[in-house]
Design an enzyme around this catalytic site. Structure first.
Site, PDB file in Angstrom:
ATOM      1  N   SER A  34      16.551  -3.132  26.692  1.00  0.00           N
ATOM      2  CA  SER A  34      14.848  -3.285  26.285  1.00  0.00           C
ATOM      3  C   SER A  34      15.023  -4.637  25.282  1.00  0.00           C
ATOM      4  CB  SER A  34      14.557  -2.267  25.527  1.00  0.00           C
ATOM      5  OG  SER A  34      13.256  -2.618  25.135  1.00  0.00           O
ATOM      6  N   TYR A  56      18.506  -7.680  28.500  1.00  0.00           N
ATOM      7  CA  TYR A  56      18.703  -7.637  29.848  1.00  0.00           C
ATOM      8  C   TYR A  56      20.058  -8.029  30.338  1.00  0.00           C
ATOM      9  CZ  TYR A  56      13.747  -6.334  30.114  1.00  0.00           C
ATOM     10  OH  TYR A  56      12.482  -6.013  29.679  1.00  0.00           O
ATOM     11  N   HIS A  77      10.124  -9.037  38.343  1.00  0.00           N
ATOM     12  CA  HIS A  77      11.006  -8.283  39.307  1.00  0.00           C
ATOM     13  C   HIS A  77      12.036  -9.010  39.825  1.00  0.00           C
ATOM     14  CE1 HIS A  77       8.450  -4.338  39.976  1.00  0.00           C
ATOM     15  NE2 HIS A  77       8.696  -4.641  38.844  1.00  0.00           N
ATOM     16  N   LYS A  95       8.545  -0.765  42.692  1.00  0.00           N
ATOM     17  CA  LYS A  95       7.680  -1.394  43.655  1.00  0.00           C
ATOM     18  C   LYS A  95       6.274  -1.815  42.872  1.00  0.00           C
ATOM     19  CE  LYS A  95       5.039   2.429  42.981  1.00  0.00           C
ATOM     20  NZ  LYS A  95       5.245   2.245  41.776  1.00  0.00           N
ATOM     21  N   ASP A 176      -0.322  -2.348  42.928  1.00  0.00           N
ATOM     22  CA  ASP A 176       0.151  -1.242  42.112  1.00  0.00           C
ATOM     23  C   ASP A 176      -0.176  -0.031  42.879  1.00  0.00           C
ATOM     24  OD1 ASP A 176       1.042  -0.669  38.815  1.00  0.00           O
ATOM     25  OD2 ASP A 176       0.346  -2.633  39.348  1.00  0.00           O
TER      26      ASP A 176
END
Length: 327
Positions: A34, A56, A77, A95, A176
């Site tokens: 995080s 990360y 992403h 996703k 979403d």
């Protein structure tokens, strides 16, 4: 179980749900990364994660991590998945896989070059009731499939600062929510041969409601409705010449369905009986693929994920929705 050691990249709500289901399935959760040390530590305490990374880069560099679950906002992403792949980690990417088709193709190129598993976390496809639905379709129980319909409609905050209302974060109903019924249509009917879409754009520029009509091979039609500020039935049906499948609320989560003949006779009923939310099934599948030496999913191949993102791009083109920074 293969004994893969999972790392979770980012600590938002979906990461909490996934971590909980990893624990339910008895899988190994080794590390969390995080950008907020406080958030990472809190997440680690909640799920008993032994290793916490404050970046990360540190997470994907951890030699005790084999596979990374990417759960950052949509625009991140692609870069996050590529970062993990370039550091030798398999990836399960929440996703929608990326923000658009071009980004998805970039990830695919890196996955192919590295020979690592890159898989979209479309968890619905791996649920037990969906496995049985797919079996019935493949067995021909429905005859010639003529239509499919599904909705994903929720009443979510109208606060402009909410992630789903923020165009800079890829907000809106399509990425979403609409990704679920659109991926479902691809799963059952294959690639659309034509795409028609309509939407209402909200005050922040994102799509509050979006409807699609696709035609598919042999003339089958699929329809979807997705909405972020109004809750509908959240059911789905596959309609064939010999029978139909009615999937109950909430169709994209562990639920029940019926195989119904044209005269209304119920030929088969299915009831889900699982622990947890059901996100563990995609993780178990990823572990099986890696254990078998496969670098792709047989349920949702990476090439199909990329093609679905291209379809979402076409939907956005038709409704006039472009995210900041896109060409």
């Amino acid at each position: 179980m293969t004994g893969l050691r999972w790392g979770i990249l980012a600590t938002g709500g979906i990461a909490h749900a996934f971590a909980s289901d990893l624990r339910t399935a008895g899988l190994t959760l080794t590390a969390v990364g995080s950008r907020s040390a406080e958030s990472g530590e809190r997440f680690a305490r909640e799920f008993d994660v032994p290793r916490v990374h404050s970046s990360y880069v540190d997470l994907v560099s951890d030699p005790d991590v084999d596979i990374v679950y990417v759960s950052t906002p949509h625009p991140m992403h692609a870069d996050n998945a590529i970062l993990a792949l370039e550091n030798g980690k398999h990836v399960l990417v929440e996703k929608p896989f990326t923000l658009n088709g071009a980004e998805a193709a970039r990830v695919q190129d890196v996955a192919r070059r590295t020979g690592l598993l890159a898989m979209e976390a479309m968890w619905t496809r791996y649920l037990p009731h969906m496995l049985r639905v797919r079996e019935l379709v493949q067995e021909g129980a429905l005859g010639d499939i003529r239509a499919l319909t599904a909705d994903h409609t929720q009443k979510i905050s109208t606060d402009p600062a909410h992630r789903l209302n923020d165009i800079a974060l890829g907000g809106g109903a399509l990425l979403d929510l609409g990704i679920y019924p659109i991926s479902f249509a691809w799963d059952i009917l294959g690639a659309p041969t034509s795409v028609t879409a309509a939407a209402n754009l909200g005050a922040t520029g994102v799509d509050d409601e979006v409807a699609t009509i696709f035609t598919h091979e042999r003339g089958a039609v699929s329809t979807s409705l997705s909405a972020s500020h109004a809750a509908g039935p959240n059911t789905a049906s596959i309609i064939g010449t010999e029978a139909r499948i009615d999937i109950d609320r909430v169709w994209y989560t562990p639920t029940s369905f019926r195989l119904v003949s044209p005269d209304g006779t119920v030929q088969e009923s299915f009831e889900s009986d699982i622990e947890g939310r059901g996100m563990q099934f995609q993780a178990l599948a990823a572990e099986r693929y890696v254990a078998s030496g496969a670098n792709d999913s047989d349920i949702l191949p990476l090439s199909e994920t990329v093609a679905i993102m291209d379809t979402l791009d076409e939907v956005r083109r038709q409704i006039g929705l472009r995210y900041p920074g896109e060409a």
